[in-house]
Design a protein around this motif. Sequence first.
Motif, PDB file in Angstrom:
ATOM      1  N   MET A  75      45.634  47.042  60.467  1.00 38.20           N
ATOM      2  CA  MET A  75      46.407  46.935  59.260  1.00 38.20           C
ATOM      3  C   MET A  75      46.090  48.142  58.382  1.00 38.20           C
ATOM      4  N   LEU A  76      47.124  48.746  57.863  1.00 38.26           N
ATOM      5  CA  LEU A  76      46.952  49.881  56.976  1.00 38.26           C
ATOM      6  C   LEU A  76      46.806  49.414  55.542  1.00 38.26           C
ATOM      7  N   SER A  77      45.986  50.102  54.814  1.00 41.48           N
ATOM      8  CA  SER A  77      45.857  49.812  53.391  1.00 41.48           C
ATOM      9  C   SER A  77      46.329  51.025  52.602  1.00 41.48           C
ATOM     10  N   VAL A  78      46.660  50.794  51.341  1.00 46.18           N
ATOM     11  CA  VAL A  78      47.061  51.898  50.475  1.00 46.18           C
ATOM     12  C   VAL A  78      45.917  52.898  50.365  1.00 46.18           C
ATOM     13  N   LYS A  79      44.700  52.393  50.298  1.00 47.40           N
ATOM     14  CA  LYS A  79      43.534  53.268  50.199  1.00 47.40           C
ATOM     15  C   LYS A  79      43.430  54.180  51.414  1.00 47.40           C
ATOM     16  N   THR A  80      43.593  53.614  52.606  1.00 48.29           N
ATOM     17  CA  THR A  80      43.510  54.400  53.834  1.00 48.29           C
ATOM     18  C   THR A  80      44.599  55.458  53.893  1.00 48.29           C
ATOM     19  N   VAL A  81      45.816  55.059  53.568  1.00 45.86           N
ATOM     20  CA  VAL A  81      46.940  56.015  53.582  1.00 45.86           C
ATOM     21  C   VAL A  81      46.680  57.133  52.580  1.00 45.86           C
TER      22      VAL A  81
END
Length: 54
Positions: free
Chosen positions: A1-7
Amino acid sequence: MLSVKTVAEQAGVSHQYLYTHFKDTIEQLRTNEQHQAVEVEAETVPAAPPARWL
């Protein structure tokens, strides 16, 4: 799952930048994710991201 933080980290921008410029898209993706369901043993149940399985 992607998070805004990771992106944000991968893109080299702040999470605030993403929210400022892509808020509508982020909200739509979250809404779509929340309404997903899967069938397990002939019963439909809400899908959960992997983090919730722990």
